[in-house]
Design a protein around this motif. Structure first.
Motif, mmCIF file in Angstrom:
data_model
loop_
_atom_site.group_PDB
_atom_site.id
_atom_site.type_symbol
_atom_site.label_atom_id
_atom_site.label_comp_id
_atom_site.label_asym_id
_atom_site.label_seq_id
_atom_site.Cartn_x
_atom_site.Cartn_y
_atom_site.Cartn_z
ATOM 1 N N LYS A 170 0.932 -1.336 -0.042
ATOM 2 C CA LYS A 170 -0.004 -0.063 -0.010
ATOM 3 C C LYS A 170 0.722 1.350 0.073
ATOM 4 O O LYS A 170 2.097 1.361 0.854
ATOM 5 N N SER A 171 0.473 2.197 -0.625
ATOM 6 C CA SER A 171 1.305 3.595 -0.789
ATOM 7 C C SER A 171 0.974 4.086 0.382
ATOM 8 O O SER A 171 0.101 4.039 1.309
ATOM 9 N N ARG A 172 1.696 5.348 0.720
ATOM 10 C CA ARG A 172 1.700 5.869 1.946
ATOM 11 C C ARG A 172 0.371 6.765 2.010
ATOM 12 O O ARG A 172 -0.231 6.857 2.978
ATOM 13 N N PHE A 173 -0.034 7.210 0.848
ATOM 14 C CA PHE A 173 -1.455 7.996 0.790
ATOM 15 C C PHE A 173 -2.438 7.082 1.303
ATOM 16 O O PHE A 173 -3.374 7.381 1.943
ATOM 17 N N ARG A 174 -2.507 5.723 0.711
ATOM 18 C CA ARG A 174 -3.656 4.664 1.044
ATOM 19 C C ARG A 174 -3.407 4.618 2.393
ATOM 20 O O ARG A 174 -4.521 4.553 2.990
ATOM 21 N N ARG A 175 -2.429 4.293 3.053
ATOM 22 C CA ARG A 175 -2.361 4.226 4.432
ATOM 23 C C ARG A 175 -2.715 5.153 5.351
ATOM 24 O O ARG A 175 -3.588 4.646 6.178
ATOM 25 N N ALA A 176 -2.438 6.343 4.777
ATOM 26 C CA ALA A 176 -2.815 7.499 5.758
ATOM 27 C C ALA A 176 -4.441 7.651 5.477
ATOM 28 O O ALA A 176 -5.004 8.098 6.374
ATOM 29 N N LEU A 177 -5.083 7.498 4.517
ATOM 30 C CA LEU A 177 -6.230 7.701 4.223
ATOM 31 C C LEU A 177 -7.184 6.714 5.123
ATOM 32 O O LEU A 177 -8.144 6.789 5.527
ATOM 33 N N GLU A 178 -6.581 5.500 5.067
ATOM 34 C CA GLU A 178 -7.359 4.310 5.681
ATOM 35 C C GLU A 178 -7.241 4.669 7.307
ATOM 36 O O GLU A 178 -8.138 4.338 7.887
ATOM 37 N N ALA A 179 -6.002 5.157 7.690
ATOM 38 C CA ALA A 179 -5.932 5.446 9.132
ATOM 39 C C ALA A 179 -6.774 6.409 9.533
ATOM 40 O O ALA A 179 -7.582 6.508 10.493
ATOM 41 N N ALA A 180 -6.869 7.781 8.690
ATOM 42 C CA ALA A 180 -7.761 8.861 9.094
ATOM 43 C C ALA A 180 -9.521 8.383 8.801
ATOM 44 O O ALA A 180 -10.159 8.714 9.788
ATOM 45 N N GLN A 181 -9.833 7.368 8.087
ATOM 46 C CA GLN A 181 -11.050 6.649 7.870
ATOM 47 C C GLN A 181 -11.159 6.031 9.273
ATOM 48 O O GLN A 181 -12.444 6.085 9.772
ATOM 49 N N GLU A 182 -10.370 5.147 9.702
ATOM 50 C CA GLU A 182 -10.641 4.491 10.981
ATOM 51 C C GLU A 182 -10.820 5.530 12.281
ATOM 52 O O GLU A 182 -11.588 5.224 13.059
ATOM 53 N N GLY A 240 -14.225 6.677 11.807
ATOM 54 C CA GLY A 240 -15.201 5.773 12.321
ATOM 55 C C GLY A 240 -15.947 5.387 10.785
ATOM 56 O O GLY A 240 -17.173 4.746 11.006
ATOM 57 N N ALA A 241 -15.259 5.769 9.565
ATOM 58 C CA ALA A 241 -15.992 5.493 8.425
ATOM 59 C C ALA A 241 -15.311 4.122 7.838
ATOM 60 O O ALA A 241 -14.497 3.403 8.478
ATOM 61 N N LYS A 242 -16.186 3.552 7.011
ATOM 62 C CA LYS A 242 -15.831 2.045 6.221
ATOM 63 C C LYS A 242 -14.583 2.652 5.373
ATOM 64 O O LYS A 242 -14.613 3.603 4.526
ATOM 65 N N PRO A 243 -13.551 1.454 5.572
ATOM 66 C CA PRO A 243 -12.239 1.809 4.755
ATOM 67 C C PRO A 243 -12.745 1.268 3.296
ATOM 68 O O PRO A 243 -13.415 0.623 2.898
ATOM 69 N N ILE A 244 -12.152 2.212 2.361
ATOM 70 C CA ILE A 244 -12.020 2.075 0.993
ATOM 71 C C ILE A 244 -11.348 0.925 0.614
ATOM 72 O O ILE A 244 -9.982 0.885 0.821
ATOM 73 N N LYS A 245 -11.756 0.017 -0.452
ATOM 74 C CA LYS A 245 -10.805 -1.090 -0.833
ATOM 75 C C LYS A 245 -10.386 -0.842 -2.231
ATOM 76 O O LYS A 245 -10.914 -0.326 -3.070
#
Length: 158
Positions: free
Chosen positions: A138-150, A153-158
């Motif tokens: 996973k790219s840094r952007f994708r990891r940061a996006l998932e961390a922010a979503q967690e 409390g939003a659903k993570p994007i796949k």
């Protein structure tokens, strides 16, 4: 009427005309692709082959027959394609692989492949199963996006 309003109207008309032209061209390309897909489905056959090598390489360096190079549009000759070198019977052939299955094609293994002309559509393992390709990092952007979503409390994007 003020001059800036005339300029805005002209720009709007040009943009609308461009959207209409792109829509028409997109429909034609979609119909052409559907016809090509039907032709490939009609001509497909299952072949047993030994995959020697696979690479993304330019069309002119791939070792494909000259007739294929001549039929290819000049714009696409420089682009890189997924090429599979395989031994089919006594012959060693260069085949074009479908982008969707290129990562899952095993190297130095015997497989049953669904082929249409010089195009590999599908690959199945002959002896055992084909391992799935390793998951992409996973790219840094994708990891940061998932961390922010967690945190939100939003659903993570796949």
């Amino acid at each position: 009427m003020k001059p800036w309003m005339i300029v805005l109207i002209v720009i709007a008309v040009v943009i609308i005309a461009l959207i209409i032209v792109l829509y028409i061209l997109g429909k034609k390309a979609q119909k052409k692709q559907a016809q090509q897909q039907e032709a490939m489905e009609a001509n497909k056959q299952t072949v047993s082959m030994l995959i020697i090598d696979k690479k993304r390489m330019k069309l002119r360096d791939s070792g494909l027959p000259q007739a294929v190079l001549d039929q290819t549009p000049k714009v696409l000759r420089g682009s890189k394609l997924p090429i599979v070198k395989a031994k089919v019977g006594p012959q060693i052939l260069s085949l074009i692989c479908d982008d969707k299955i290129f990562e899952s094609v095993p190297v130095k293994k015997e497989v049953k492949a669904v082929v249409s002309g010089l195009y590999v559509l599908e690959v199945k393992g002959l002896h055992g199963r084909i391992e799935a390709p390793p998951a992409k990092k996973k790219s840094r952007f994708r990891r940061a996006l998932e961390a922010a979503q967690e945190k939100a409390g939003a659903k993570p994007i796949k």
